[in-house]
Design a protein around this motif. Sequence first.
Motif, short mmCIF file in Angstrom:
data_model
loop_
_atom_site.label_atom_id
_atom_site.label_comp_id
_atom_site.label_asym_id
_atom_site.label_seq_id
_atom_site.Cartn_x
_atom_site.Cartn_y
_atom_site.Cartn_z
N TRP A 305 0.85 -1.31 -0.12
CA TRP A 305 0.11 0.03 0.08
C TRP A 305 0.88 1.28 -0.05
O TRP A 305 0.61 2.12 0.70
N GLY A 306 2.05 1.34 -0.68
CA GLY A 306 2.88 2.44 -0.96
C GLY A 306 3.67 2.70 0.23
O GLY A 306 4.39 3.69 0.29
N ARG A 307 3.73 1.78 1.32
CA ARG A 307 4.72 1.73 2.37
C ARG A 307 5.49 0.79 2.77
O ARG A 307 4.99 -0.39 2.39
N GLN A 308 6.54 1.09 3.54
CA GLN A 308 7.32 -0.05 3.64
C GLN A 308 6.45 -1.01 4.57
O GLN A 308 5.97 -0.41 5.73
N ALA A 309 6.63 -2.37 4.38
CA ALA A 309 5.90 -3.39 5.14
C ALA A 309 6.28 -3.35 6.82
O ALA A 309 7.43 -3.37 7.04
N LYS A 310 5.46 -3.35 7.64
CA LYS A 310 5.70 -3.29 9.20
C LYS A 310 5.42 -4.99 9.60
O LYS A 310 4.62 -5.57 9.06
N PHE A 311 6.14 -5.27 10.43
CA PHE A 311 6.06 -6.81 10.96
C PHE A 311 6.69 -6.92 12.33
O PHE A 311 7.51 -6.12 12.82
N ILE A 312 6.40 -8.15 12.76
CA ILE A 312 7.22 -8.52 14.09
C ILE A 312 7.93 -9.65 13.98
O ILE A 312 7.57 -10.38 13.09
N LYS A 313 8.96 -9.60 14.39
CA LYS A 313 10.18 -10.72 14.03
C LYS A 313 9.86 -11.79 15.23
O LYS A 313 10.05 -11.50 16.57
N ALA A 314 9.38 -12.92 14.85
CA ALA A 314 9.01 -13.94 15.81
C ALA A 314 10.03 -15.03 16.01
O ALA A 314 10.18 -15.84 14.72
N THR A 315 10.56 -15.07 17.03
CA THR A 315 11.62 -16.37 17.10
C THR A 315 10.77 -17.44 17.49
O THR A 315 9.97 -17.33 18.57
N TYR A 316 11.24 -18.75 17.20
CA TYR A 316 10.47 -19.91 17.81
C TYR A 316 11.56 -21.09 17.89
O TYR A 316 12.50 -21.12 17.08
N VAL A 317 11.21 -22.14 18.73
CA VAL A 317 12.18 -23.17 18.52
C VAL A 317 11.40 -24.44 18.14
O VAL A 317 10.39 -24.57 18.51
N THR A 318 11.93 -25.03 17.19
CA THR A 318 11.22 -26.25 16.47
C THR A 318 11.43 -27.39 17.50
O THR A 318 12.23 -27.50 18.42
N PRO A 319 10.59 -28.73 17.25
CA PRO A 319 10.78 -29.81 18.47
C PRO A 319 12.09 -30.42 18.19
O PRO A 319 12.53 -31.03 19.17
N ALA A 320 12.84 -30.28 17.08
CA ALA A 320 14.13 -30.75 17.03
C ALA A 320 15.23 -29.66 17.61
O ALA A 320 16.49 -30.02 17.50
N ASN A 321 14.61 -28.76 18.40
CA ASN A 321 15.49 -27.92 19.15
C ASN A 321 16.42 -26.78 18.26
O ASN A 321 17.45 -26.36 18.70
N GLU A 322 15.71 -26.57 17.12
CA GLU A 322 16.34 -25.52 16.42
C GLU A 322 15.67 -24.09 16.35
O GLU A 322 14.57 -24.26 16.32
N LYS A 323 16.67 -23.13 16.32
CA LYS A 323 16.03 -21.86 16.82
C LYS A 323 15.47 -21.15 15.10
O LYS A 323 16.56 -21.36 14.31
N ARG A 324 14.49 -20.84 15.03
CA ARG A 324 14.09 -20.33 13.62
C ARG A 324 13.33 -19.06 13.88
O ARG A 324 12.96 -18.43 15.03
N THR A 325 13.30 -18.16 12.79
CA THR A 325 12.55 -16.89 12.76
C THR A 325 11.46 -16.91 11.68
O THR A 325 11.58 -17.35 10.72
N SER A 326 10.29 -16.23 12.07
CA SER A 326 9.23 -16.05 11.13
C SER A 326 8.88 -14.57 11.46
O SER A 326 8.94 -13.81 12.18
N LEU A 327 8.50 -13.98 9.98
CA LEU A 327 8.02 -12.52 10.20
C LEU A 327 6.50 -12.56 10.20
O LEU A 327 5.83 -13.10 9.41
N LEU A 328 5.94 -11.71 11.07
CA LEU A 328 4.58 -11.64 11.04
C LEU A 328 4.13 -10.27 10.56
O LEU A 328 4.41 -9.17 11.15
N LEU A 329 3.21 -10.25 9.52
CA LEU A 329 3.16 -8.87 8.99
C LEU A 329 2.10 -8.26 9.60
O LEU A 329 0.99 -8.73 10.00
N THR A 330 2.09 -6.89 9.99
CA THR A 330 1.04 -6.08 10.63
C THR A 330 0.72 -4.90 9.84
O THR A 330 0.18 -3.95 10.43
N SER A 331 0.94 -4.78 8.71
CA SER A 331 0.22 -3.55 7.70
C SER A 331 -0.37 -4.33 6.62
O SER A 331 -0.38 -5.45 6.37
N GLY A 332 -0.96 -3.30 5.74
CA GLY A 332 -1.49 -3.83 4.52
C GLY A 332 -2.89 -4.49 5.05
O GLY A 332 -3.10 -4.35 6.02
N CYS A 333 -3.32 -5.34 4.43
CA CYS A 333 -4.48 -6.12 4.65
C CYS A 333 -4.38 -7.01 6.00
O CYS A 333 -5.17 -7.07 6.81
N TRP A 334 -3.07 -7.30 6.02
CA TRP A 334 -2.88 -8.15 7.47
C TRP A 334 -2.72 -7.23 8.78
O TRP A 334 -2.87 -7.86 9.87
#
Length: 409
Positions: A305-334
């Motif tokens: 929507w013409g602006r830099q996307a905003k998001f939350i950087k979410a870290t989580y640990v998989t059952p195999a004990n690996e640390k990973r990151t996902s981005l959760l969008l908080t702008s636009g339709c989301w």
Amino acid sequence: MLADALRYHVGPPLMVVGVTAGVQVLAVAGGKNTTRGWSLLGSLEAWCYVAALALWGLLSLWVPSREFRGPMPQHGPAPRYRANGVQFYCVSVILAIVGLIYNQEFASRTFYIFPEILAACNVTALVFCVYLLIRGKKWPQTTEKLPPRPIVYEFYRGMEIHPRFLGVDVKQFTVCRFGMIAWQVLVIIFFVAQNRLHGFDFACFVCAFLQSVYIAKFFYWETGYFDTLDIIYDRAGYYICWGCLVFVPGFYTFTSFFLVAHKPTVSVSGAFVCLMMGLISIALNYRVDWEKQYFRQNKGKCFLWGRQAKFIKATYVTPANEKRTSLLLTSGCWGLARHLNYVFELLLTLSWSLVGIGRGLGPFLYFFFLTILLVHRIFRDEEKCKAKYGRYWDQYCEAVPYRLIPFIF
Ligand SMILES: NC(=O)C1=CN([C@@H]2O[C@H](COP(=O)(O)OP(=O)(O)OC[C@H]3O[C@@H](n4cnc5c(N)ncnc54)[C@H](OP(=O)(O)O)[C@@H]3O)[C@@H](O)[C@H]2O)C=CC1
Ligand SMILES: CC(C)CCC[C@@H](C)[C@H]1CC[C@H]2C3=CC=C4C[C@@H](O)CC[C@]4(C)[C@H]3CC[C@]12C
């Protein structure tokens, strides 16, 4: 305690016995009215339909084509899919249309024996789900160890996440290459059957056209579907497999089926309004799904929507004990609501149901069902996300407080 009893001991048996028996009873009732020589297990003719469609779906996954790897599961290798959904869809639709041009009687015949076809699908799907259960318990394809649950619950939920059968992925076959294509072909068949019975009707055309655009969109986005709840979280059991082998062909097509025998009363301009509302809803539903995909592909470095996307950087640990990151969008339709795509999905369904207004509840049954399914899915999805992201999910819910409809729910 009560929640566990409902989840494991009450809900699944009720669904399995209730819905399966419901389909069979409807098939018996419908069959008696419309066909001769009906039997509880369908008819030879009906079995030929089911076998032909299943073989066609299998063939599409056997032919050499680009392979697509789904997200890495917790156990076992990454699932492998065939990325030829658009070609499969186009060839299937062209064949159906050409076939019907040469033999329109086929459409009326399919309409009349539809209850038998459903009965044949029902029996096939139940046998297949029993097979999946036994195989998942006795000869699982991964080393995953599941805590034991009541057997009916295991049958309902399924045992394995990505089982393969005859060299193909079970969920790609049942959802995409049987359920979704059966939906498309049946919508065309019912439209032709309606035409033969009552002559051309613009409202029926709108109903068939909107569903076709929606299904075409699904096949265009097929590889995106391999990243959803049904694929990465749900197991291959009654819910997904029986659902797509029986419930999608039988119930998702119901508005079209209903309109064959109940000519719509809506005016041409009324139908035109439904068409516009439906097309806009499909575009918006696609837009919401696209924003998330585009945002994640670009790892958050993009404009919405013409602006830099905003998001939350979410870290989580998989059952195999690996640390990973996902981005959760908080702008636009989301940024408006956490499941805005469902609103447009429902509006779209409402648009093709509204062409049957004045004909009772029949044309709206799928819309009512989908409302319940999507609200339930919101809670299932959020339970999954909360377990995965913990406090980051809470932060996201604070940033985007509405689940479905902005400022209301
Ligand atoms: N007709 C029908 O029967 C149905 C149709 N549909 C349609 O299918 C399509 C897909 O829907 P569905 O799979 O249910 O769900 P979504 O496309 O809404 O995806 C939900 C997942 O997206 C991730 N996510 C959630 N919020 C965000 C965010 N803010 N930013 C980035 N990622 C986020 C999470 O997964 P992660 O773990 O990756 O973070 C979450 O589990 C929709 O168009 C829907 O309308 C859906 C259900 C039924
Ligand atoms: C046991 C039954 C009463 C319930 C069966 C439910 C399943 C048939 C459906 C559950 C989720 C549905 C779908 C999810 C997402 C989809 C993407 C969309 O673009 C097209 C439709 C679909 C594939 C849809 C198909 C039916 C379900 C698997």
